[in-house]
Enzyme design. Structure first.
Site, PDB file in Angstrom:
ATOM      1  N   HIS A 277       0.825  -1.228   0.000  1.00 63.42           N
ATOM      2  CA  HIS A 277       0.000   0.000   0.000  1.00 63.42           C
ATOM      3  C   HIS A 277       0.858   1.277   0.000  1.00 63.42           C
ATOM      4  O   HIS A 277       0.953   1.944  -1.002  1.00 63.42           O
ATOM      5  CB  HIS A 277      -1.020   0.045   1.155  1.00 63.42           C
ATOM      6  N   ASP A 328      -5.064  -8.025  -3.513  1.00 60.71           N
ATOM      7  CA  ASP A 328      -5.353  -7.834  -2.094  1.00 60.71           C
ATOM      8  C   ASP A 328      -6.693  -8.433  -1.657  1.00 60.71           C
ATOM      9  O   ASP A 328      -6.795  -9.627  -1.456  1.00 60.71           O
ATOM     10  CB  ASP A 328      -5.252  -6.328  -1.773  1.00 60.71           C
TER      11      ASP A 328
HETATM   12 ZN   LIG Z   1      -3.337  -6.924   2.503  1.00 53.66          ZN
END
Ligand SMILES: [Zn+2]
Length: 466
Positions: A277, A328
């Site tokens: 991220h 994800d």
């Molecule tokens: Zn994750």
């Protein structure tokens, strides 16, 4: 020997005609990129109207989260907050209802969906370790082994990133709903991870990596020894980093440093490191990630779903960092969409067009090669695999694209990379090979019906109450 003869082959950063790919399924490696005229056409698979690319590398996945796709897309009528943290509560609710068999069935289905979208390798960030009551299974690696088995039976390459998770937040004990994630003893966790790596050493599709969950969930003092094990075993080292402002603020309050600064101080921000991220990083953190030649794994499909924020992609690339991509939470499973969001988010942030380009590329800026690089070579580098590229000695993981698809009409050799990376749906991908073995043919996975039925059974049984 497998020989594939497409119209175009993506090699050396461009689509080139007249080349054939040769692979040895017994080693899973590419053994030749040769002129098509020299290939033995009798044993070759001719792929007219197709372009052959390296398979996509999905560097960050939680396969079980496929179960809750769609189930969190609502907000109570009282207009209470809906954000990453409320989504996480829903995800915890789903985790607590899943048996070991459910985790395996949902993962297997999700891996099949990935293969259909041209993903040939998954980095599975695996943090559900314990049973529903929070007790370790008789074999503490039970669920890791089931997720690995799910990948093998679907036919996808997996790097099982074994997650260390010890607390609910900085200076907070683990919450009751986090009980399935608990790895309370760092020595036991490292032993288990090393043993798991030994056990899979001869499995052609499987390897193991190290993944301290985040600065929230892992004590600072553990980081150095976890990293030392990753170095000694040559494992990738992955962590969630700076996905949400609250996580950054808590880190600054506790340590007087932001998360990437803390990790740099612990000595783990290097070429082995992948931060997942990194949507809330300072100029100094950009510099530290670049200076360490680290990777940031962007998951923009999830980040837009959760309202996480947008990546400083160009700043990171200019600083020397690498960018990989992940699906994800599986809110979408489409690497073409993930890659284009990295470019389009930069356009929205900067109010300009055509932002990204390949490092060191001369001439006009072209995002296409840079985005394809993120979905292939950068992901393979992050997972420490010789994949993501069609060249001799690399893993024979490849995908075929239908050049006759309606979305690609009008393509030219000069525009094909841009059409694919910025405009086309994943449906243009027709065929997929992993280790030289074909696992998707004409948009069908060999076990599609069965895996879909199994998944639907689990989804129906567990539906409601999330
Ligand atoms: Zn994750």
């Amino acid at each position: 020997m497998t020989t594939l003869i497409p119209d175009l082959l993506y090699h050396d950063g461009a689509f080139r005609p007249g080349l054939a790919l040769q692979a040895d399924p017994s080693t899973g490696l590419i053994t030749g990129i040769v002129p098509a005229s020299q290939a033995n056409r009798r044993s070759a698979l001719s792929l007219p109207g197709r372009a052959l690319l390296p398979g996509f590398v999905n560097a960050h996945s939680h396969a079980f989260q496929r179960l809750i796709r769609g189930a969190t897309q609502w907000r109570p009528p009282d207009d209470s907050v809906s954000d990453f943290w409320t989504w996480r509560e829903a995800m915890y609710g789903a985790v607590l209802r899943m048996s070991a068999g459910d985790v395996e069935a949902v993962s297997r289905f999700c891996f099949m969906e990935m293969l259909r979208a041209g993903i040939t390798t998954v980095g599975e960030f695996h943090y559900v370790h314990n049973d529903e009551a929070g007790r370790p299974y008789a074999d503490p690696a039970e669920l890791a082994r089931r997720v690995i088995a799910a990948a093998e039976s679907a036919g996808i390459r997996i790097v099982l990133l074994n997650v260390c998770y010890a607390r609910g937040g900085i200076d907070q004990p683990l919450a009751a709903e986090q009980r399935r994630f608990d790895t309370p003893d760092v020595d036991a966790f490292m032993r288990l991870t090393g043993d798991l790596a030994d056990d899979v050493a001869n499995r052609p599709l499987v390897s193991v990596g190290m993944a301290p969950h985040s600065v929230r969930a892992v004590p600072r003092e553990w980081l150095r020894e976890l990293h030392a094990l990753a170095v000694s075993r040559d494992m990738p080292f992955h962590m969630h980093v700076s996905e949400q402002p609250a996580e950054v603020e808590a880190c600054v309050r506790a340590f007087g440093m932001r998360p990437v600064e803390l990790l740099h101080d612990a000595g783990v921000v290097d070429a082995r490191f992948t931060g997942i991220h990194a949507t809330h990083i300072s100029d100094n953190e950009v510099r530290l990630l670049g200076g360490g030649a680290a990777t940031v794994c962007a998951c923009p499909g999830t980040e837009r779903d959760l309202g996480d924020g947008m990546l400083r992609a160009l700043d990171l690339l200019h600083a020397g960092a690498h960018i990989a991509l992940g699906t994800d939470s599986q809110t979408i499973v489409d690497m073409l969409e993930e890659m284009r969001m990295v470019e389009y988010h930069e356009r929205l942030r900067r109010l300009e067009r055509v932002v990204l380009h390949e490092r060191g590329a001369a001439g006009a800026r072209r995002p296409g090669p840079a985005l394809l690089h993120m979905a292939t070579r950068a992901g393979a580098r992050s997972l420490r695999l010789p994949a993501g590229v069609l060249e001799v000695g690399a893993l024979a993981d490849a995908i075929a694209v239908d050049l006759g698809h309606i979305a690609l009409a009008g393509w030219t050799p000069a525009t094909l990379d841009a059409m694919l990376s910025l405009c086309a749906p994943a449906e243009v991908i027709t065929d997929v090979w992993v280790g030289g073995q074909q696992v998707v043919a004409t948009r069908r996975h060999r076990r599609e019906g069965e895996l879909m039925r199994n998944f639907n059974d689990v989804a129906r049984r567990l539906a409601g109450g999330s």
